[in-house]
Design an enzyme around this catalytic site. Structure first.
Site, PDB file in Angstrom:
ATOM      1  N   GLU A 108     -16.607  37.090  31.870  1.00 28.15           N
ATOM      2  CA  GLU A 108     -16.859  38.352  31.162  1.00 28.15           C
ATOM      3  C   GLU A 108     -17.303  39.456  32.138  1.00 28.15           C
ATOM      4  O   GLU A 108     -16.980  40.623  31.951  1.00 28.15           O
ATOM      5  CB  GLU A 108     -17.916  38.133  30.068  1.00 28.15           C
ATOM      6  CG  GLU A 108     -17.367  37.276  28.926  1.00 28.15           C
ATOM      7  CD  GLU A 108     -18.419  36.914  27.891  1.00 28.15           C
ATOM      8  OE1 GLU A 108     -19.365  36.185  28.265  1.00 28.15           O
ATOM      9  OE2 GLU A 108     -18.312  37.356  26.745  1.00 28.15           O
ATOM     10  N   GLU A 128     -17.408  28.786  26.075  1.00 23.03           N
ATOM     11  CA  GLU A 128     -18.597  28.834  25.206  1.00 23.03           C
ATOM     12  C   GLU A 128     -18.452  27.959  23.970  1.00 23.03           C
ATOM     13  O   GLU A 128     -19.426  27.393  23.473  1.00 23.03           O
ATOM     14  CB  GLU A 128     -18.882  30.280  24.779  1.00 23.03           C
ATOM     15  CG  GLU A 128     -19.511  31.155  25.864  1.00 23.03           C
ATOM     16  CD  GLU A 128     -18.505  31.823  26.771  1.00 23.03           C
ATOM     17  OE1 GLU A 128     -17.332  31.388  26.794  1.00 23.03           O
ATOM     18  OE2 GLU A 128     -18.883  32.783  27.470  1.00 23.03           O
TER      19      GLU A 128
HETATM   20  N1  3HC Z   1     -26.285  27.472  33.372  1.00 20.50           N
HETATM   21  C1  3HC Z   1     -27.245  26.721  33.948  1.00 20.50           C
HETATM   22  N2  3HC Z   1     -26.992  25.627  34.702  1.00 20.50           N
HETATM   23  C2  3HC Z   1     -25.697  25.295  34.861  1.00 20.50           C
HETATM   24  C3  3HC Z   1     -24.662  26.037  34.284  1.00 20.50           C
HETATM   25  C4  3HC Z   1     -24.987  27.173  33.514  1.00 20.50           C
HETATM   26  N3  3HC Z   1     -24.050  27.944  32.955  1.00 20.50           N
HETATM   27  N4  3HC Z   1     -23.483  25.453  34.623  1.00 20.50           N
HETATM   28  C5  3HC Z   1     -23.790  24.401  35.375  1.00 20.50           C
HETATM   29  N5  3HC Z   1     -25.124  24.289  35.536  1.00 20.50           N
HETATM   30  C6  3HC Z   1     -25.854  23.299  36.321  1.00 20.50           C
HETATM   31  C7  3HC Z   1     -25.677  21.905  35.770  1.00 20.50           C
HETATM   32  O1  3HC Z   1     -26.616  21.629  34.754  1.00 20.50           O
HETATM   33  C8  3HC Z   1     -25.891  21.058  37.009  1.00 20.50           C
HETATM   34  O2  3HC Z   1     -27.274  20.989  37.210  1.00 20.50           O
HETATM   35  P1  3HC Z   1     -27.909  19.663  37.856  1.00 20.50           P
HETATM   36  O3  3HC Z   1     -27.268  19.523  39.196  1.00 20.50           O
HETATM   37  O4  3HC Z   1     -29.357  19.962  37.889  1.00 20.50           O
HETATM   38  O5  3HC Z   1     -27.537  18.550  36.932  1.00 20.50           O
HETATM   39  C9  3HC Z   1     -25.299  21.912  38.126  1.00 20.50           C
HETATM   40  O6  3HC Z   1     -25.240  23.250  37.605  1.00 20.50           O
HETATM   41  C10 3HC Z   1     -23.925  21.507  38.540  1.00 20.50           C
HETATM   42  O7  3HC Z   1     -23.101  21.383  37.378  1.00 20.50           O
HETATM   43  P2  3HC Z   1     -22.065  20.195  37.225  1.00 20.50           P
HETATM   44  O8  3HC Z   1     -22.697  18.905  37.538  1.00 20.50           O
HETATM   45  O9  3HC Z   1     -21.442  20.380  35.897  1.00 20.50           O
HETATM   46  O10 3HC Z   1     -21.052  20.539  38.401  1.00 20.50           O
HETATM   47  P3  3HC Z   1     -19.478  20.472  38.436  1.00 20.50           P
HETATM   48  O11 3HC Z   1     -19.080  20.944  39.770  1.00 20.50           O
HETATM   49  O12 3HC Z   1     -18.995  19.163  37.935  1.00 20.50           O
HETATM   50  O13 3HC Z   1     -18.977  21.564  37.353  1.00 20.50           O
HETATM   51  C11 3HC Z   1     -18.913  23.690  36.252  1.00 20.50           C
HETATM   52  C12 3HC Z   1     -19.234  22.912  37.550  1.00 20.50           C
HETATM   53  C13 3HC Z   1     -17.424  23.589  35.961  1.00 20.50           C
HETATM   54  C14 3HC Z   1     -19.310  25.119  36.473  1.00 20.50           C
HETATM   55  C15 3HC Z   1     -19.696  23.056  35.076  1.00 20.50           C
HETATM   56  O14 3HC Z   1     -21.049  22.977  35.433  1.00 20.50           O
HETATM   57  C16 3HC Z   1     -19.628  23.840  33.795  1.00 20.50           C
HETATM   58  O15 3HC Z   1     -18.678  23.698  33.064  1.00 20.50           O
HETATM   59  N6  3HC Z   1     -20.682  24.646  33.507  1.00 20.50           N
HETATM   60  C17 3HC Z   1     -20.830  25.332  32.258  1.00 20.50           C
HETATM   61  C18 3HC Z   1     -19.925  26.517  32.178  1.00 20.50           C
HETATM   62  C19 3HC Z   1     -20.160  27.235  30.873  1.00 20.50           C
HETATM   63  O16 3HC Z   1     -20.182  26.641  29.821  1.00 20.50           O
HETATM   64  N7  3HC Z   1     -20.309  28.550  30.943  1.00 20.50           N
HETATM   65  C20 3HC Z   1     -20.568  29.336  29.788  1.00 20.50           C
HETATM   66  C21 3HC Z   1     -22.039  29.461  29.598  1.00 20.50           C
HETATM   67  S1  3HC Z   1     -22.478  30.271  28.091  1.00 20.50           S
HETATM   68  C22 3HC Z   1     -22.199  31.904  28.402  1.00 20.50           C
HETATM   69  O17 3HC Z   1     -21.756  32.257  29.458  1.00 20.50           O
HETATM   70  C23 3HC Z   1     -22.555  32.847  27.307  1.00 20.50           C
HETATM   71  C24 3HC Z   1     -22.020  34.216  27.547  1.00 20.50           C
HETATM   72  O18 3HC Z   1     -20.822  34.392  26.840  1.00 20.50           O
HETATM   73  C25 3HC Z   1     -22.984  35.264  27.124  1.00 20.50           C
END
Ligand code: 3HC
Length: 692
Positions: A108, A128
């Site tokens: 975004e 999301e």
């Molecule tokens: N916020 C906070 N922490 C996050 C995060 C996030 N969005 N995304 C990942 N992390 C943290 C994980 O909890 C993990 O922490 P840890 O090492 O303490 O366990 C660390 O980052 C690494 O994450 P992964 O183990 O998942 O690492 P990968 O390399 O396998 O994957 C990724 C990376 C593809 C970025 C995956 O973490 C992911 O899918 N993250 C979530 C993405 C997401 O859902 N984004 C949308 C968030 S909601 C939003 O943006 C609302 C907006 O519209 C207003």
């Protein structure tokens, strides 16, 4: 120029201002990142020497979204909309330089830049929905303006991470740049934009891609209908769709208001709370308290699998999919041929649906070779035994493996509940023995229960956990006990479902209650699908259970057109008067007293004993934490993610209520309902599972 704050840097590279984020692990939009971005953009705009601005991230990824850990707390620093306004309203062209993943709030933010460049390995998406949310920072209004309504619907309701090449074709990315050259290429692109006098492209003003869907509500109706089964029970997909409808039907600012309202509604609801919990639970499950992150792992370059049946074949595919060669062992040539042919058929089916290319079918099949000789396992790094669930057979196999396999090879069993310590004891290397419990179909199901026996080494555990991730599984480490975590808890539900039938509930009543709760199907529909005759032996059957009687009548499930249910040609299930009569006769024969059983009782009788069993598993140390049990149930048993998992659900219902019901059932129906001491203790202390 300078460091804006601990996570944001602003430098001038000639006439380009470069804003660099460095907030490990994934550059999520925390308060510090938002404030840093806001200040950096304000400063870059004021810098006379800068003609354009590049936003880039250090570390493994571009911004992977809002910081989920901040959800629910008070908002500090600049808000995301303020940051976005600073970017979109910039008087100088802004280029987002993307590597890793641009997800959620990250995309975004990028959509507010005037241009986007990415390396080919980057992926972009709005995931999301998988957190029970919708993109709450304008993504629902901007994405359809870039990719069109139908693509936006598909992307936002699946959360798919779109590869950069596809994103380029969709118009989400303006230019693909060479891997490893992102910074230089983004700077060159920014200079080109300035040199060519290109406009400050604002997605919010681009309405052409929305035109095709204007006045066509049928597009949305058809999308809802086509996905009804997939979205059942979940709120977020529907809310995402409504936002895209708003993008089509309302001016941009009004669309944003709809998005804001629906976002806040989802954010404060229990579904998103459960889905966010699931996100962290899955990551938490990877952390094993006594196995350090830097524990050495055993290289696994070749795998052996014993048993070419459905399970063995499915397991083999997991490894071939990631390029690891597999040797598949069978006793007879025809069984081996059948197994290899099924694997090929499965790959060809995936290829016919466009999942993989015909070349990939050949590559993967070539990686799986067959053998009738156990000796072929002498050079493998990991063997997975996937034969019948019989201890004597398994012991025999492990004795042979001990003699054949090279030192250090991991010897795994796919048993779904046998005592792995007993199996390990026949070898001279119990430290190499572990349980790798795959779920059927093993090439599809995400869960892998990794079962730690008494002597399993930390290296073998660390290797198994890493390997699981490599083959795309969600791994949970559990301890040895009958049924391990998943099947042990399932046993509670199955037992109660059977008993409830004898008390007067019909199979379809029980299935309906569990289906409405959110399971993909109830236990009786599941039995019909799997075949009632699994483990049933015609010659020994004496009509001693309802299942025996049904099997004796050749009602062996879907495959015979009838089981608990009757089926039409299209395999649609209907409650069966024949089964109903069989049940009634059986009840009379056994002298039971049927009664009316309410839906509420069905739910409580099926679910609360599962929670109680989960508590016993924790007490015995067979699962590391309550959330691990929930990860098992979400990924292996169809527990609806929006209800967290049995332990989360227990907390949500309230442990005092669960305990009171267990006490009531215990008093009425005996020790199968005996409350777990841990459950009693938590209630006495006013605590819940999440406090453990
Ligand atoms: N916020 C906070 N922490 C996050 C995060 C996030 N969005 N995304 C990942 N992390 C943290 C994980 O909890 C993990 O922490 P840890 O090492 O303490 O366990 C660390 O980052 C690494 O994450 P992964 O183990 O998942 O690492 P990968 O390399 O396998 O994957 C990724 C990376 C593809 C970025 C995956 O973490 C992911 O899918 N993250 C979530 C993405 C997401 O859902 N984004 C949308 C968030 S909601 C939003 O943006 C609302 C907006 O519209 C207003």
């Amino acid at each position: 120029m300078s460091q804006i704050n601990p996570v944001t840097d602003l430098t001038l590279d000639g006439d380009v201002a470069v804003i660099t984020l460095n907030s490990p692990p994934v550059n999520a939009l925390s308060a510090a990142v938002r404030q840093g971005l806001f200040d950096a953009f304000t400063q870059a705009n004021a810098e006379a020497a800068a003609k354009s601005i590049v936003l880039i991230c250090d570390g493994r990824t571009f911004i992977a979204g809002a910081d989920i850990t901040e959800f629910g707390g008070a908002m500090a620093g600049a808000s995301l909309p303020q940051v976005q306004e600073a970017i979109e309203g910039s008087s100088k062209p802004v280029v987002a330089a993307i590597h890793g993943t641009a997800l959620g709030g990250g995309l975004e933010v990028a959509l507010c830049a005037h241009y986007r460049v990415a390396v080919p390995s980057a992926r972009l998406g709005l995931p999301e929905v998988n957190l029970g949310l919708l993109p709450g920072a304008g993504g629902t209004q901007r994405l359809p303006r870039v990719v069109g309504v139908e693509t936006a619907l598909a992307m936002m309701t699946s959360g798919r991470h779109v590869p950069a090449k596809e994103a380029k074709a969709l118009g989400l990315v303006d230019e693909l740049v060479e891997e490893g050259q992102l910074r230089e290429a983004a700077l060159a692109f920014a200079r080109k934009v300035v040199a060519e006098g290109r406009p400050l492209a604002k997605i919010r003003d681009q309405n052409e891609k929305l035109e095709a869907a204007k006045g066509k509500p049928e597009i949305f109706a058809a999308f809802r209908k086509a996905n009804a089964r997939k979205f059942r029970g979940f709120l977020a997909p529907e809310y995402n769709i409504r936002c895209i409808e708003a993008a089509v039907n309302l001016p941009f600012e009004e669309g944003l208001e709809v998005e804001r309202k629906l976002f806040l509604e989802l954010m404060s609801g229990s579904q998103s709370a459960a889905q966010r919990y699931a996100f962290f639970a899955e990551r938490q499950a990877q952390k094993i308290p006594d196995v350090a992150d830097d524990t050495p792992v055993i290289p696994v370059n070749k795998v052996g699998i014993i048993g070419a049946g459905t399970m063995g074949g499915g397991i083999a595919m997991n490894f071939a999919n990631v390029g690891i060669p597999v040797v598949l062992i069978e006793v007879k040539q025809d069984a081996l041929d059948r197994g290899l042919a099924t694997i090929r058929k499965n790959y060809e089916r995936t290829a016919s649906r466009g999942g993989i290319t015909p070349e990939q079918v050949e590559e993967r099949c070539a990686l799986i070779t067959g053998s009738l000789q156990m000796e072929s396992l002498s050079d493998v790094d990991l063997v997975i035994e996937a034969v019948f669930e019989r201890m004597d057979i398994k012991k025999d196999i492990f004795t042979k493996l001990d003699a054949i396999c090279k030192p250090g090879a991991i010897l795994a069993t796919n048993t779904s509940g046998l005592d792995i310590d007993e199996i390990a004891a026949v070898t001279k290397r119990p430290e190499s023995v572990i349980g790798l419990h795959f779920f059927s179909p093993a090439n599809v199901m995400k869960l892998l229960e990794i079962v730690r026996a008494d002597h399993t080494s930390k290296e073998v555990i660390a290797t198994s956990m890493k390997l699981a991730k490599k083959i795309g599984k969600v791994a949970v480490l559990v301890g040895v006990c009958p049924g391990f975590v998943g099947n042990r808890i399932l046993g509670q539900r199955q037992r109660e479902a059977q008993k409830l039938v004898m008390e007067g509930a019909m199979p379809w009543d029980i299935d309906r209650v569990l289906y409405d709760f959110g399971f993909p199907m109830g236990p009786f529909a599941m039995s019909d699908l799997a075949g009632l005759d699994i483990g049933w032996v015609k010659e020994r059957s004496k009509g001693e259970s309802i299942r025996d009687v049904l099997c004796e009548m050749d009602r062996r499930g879907q495959k015979t057109g009838a089981g608990y249910y009757d089926y039409d040609e299209a395999r649609n299930a209907k409650p069966s008067p024949v089964t109903e009569q069989v049940i009634k006769d059986f009840i009379v024969k056994t002298g039971a007293n049927p009664r009316d059983v309410s839906d509420e009782e069905i739910l409580e009788r099926c679910i609360y004993p599962m929670i109680n069993e989960g508590a016993k598993i924790l007490e015995e140390g067979k699962a590391i934490r309550p959330s691990d049990i929930d990860v098992v149930w979400q990924n292996g048993y169809g527990w609806p993610v929006y209800r967290g998992g049995p332990m989360w659900y227990g907390d949500h219902v309230g442990l005092p209520k669960v305990l009171a019901k267990m006490q009531e059932f215990h008093a009425k129906m005996g020790d199968q309902f005996k409350p777990s001491p841990l459950l009693e203790k938590l209630v006495a202390e006013g605590k819940s599972f999440k406090d453990l």
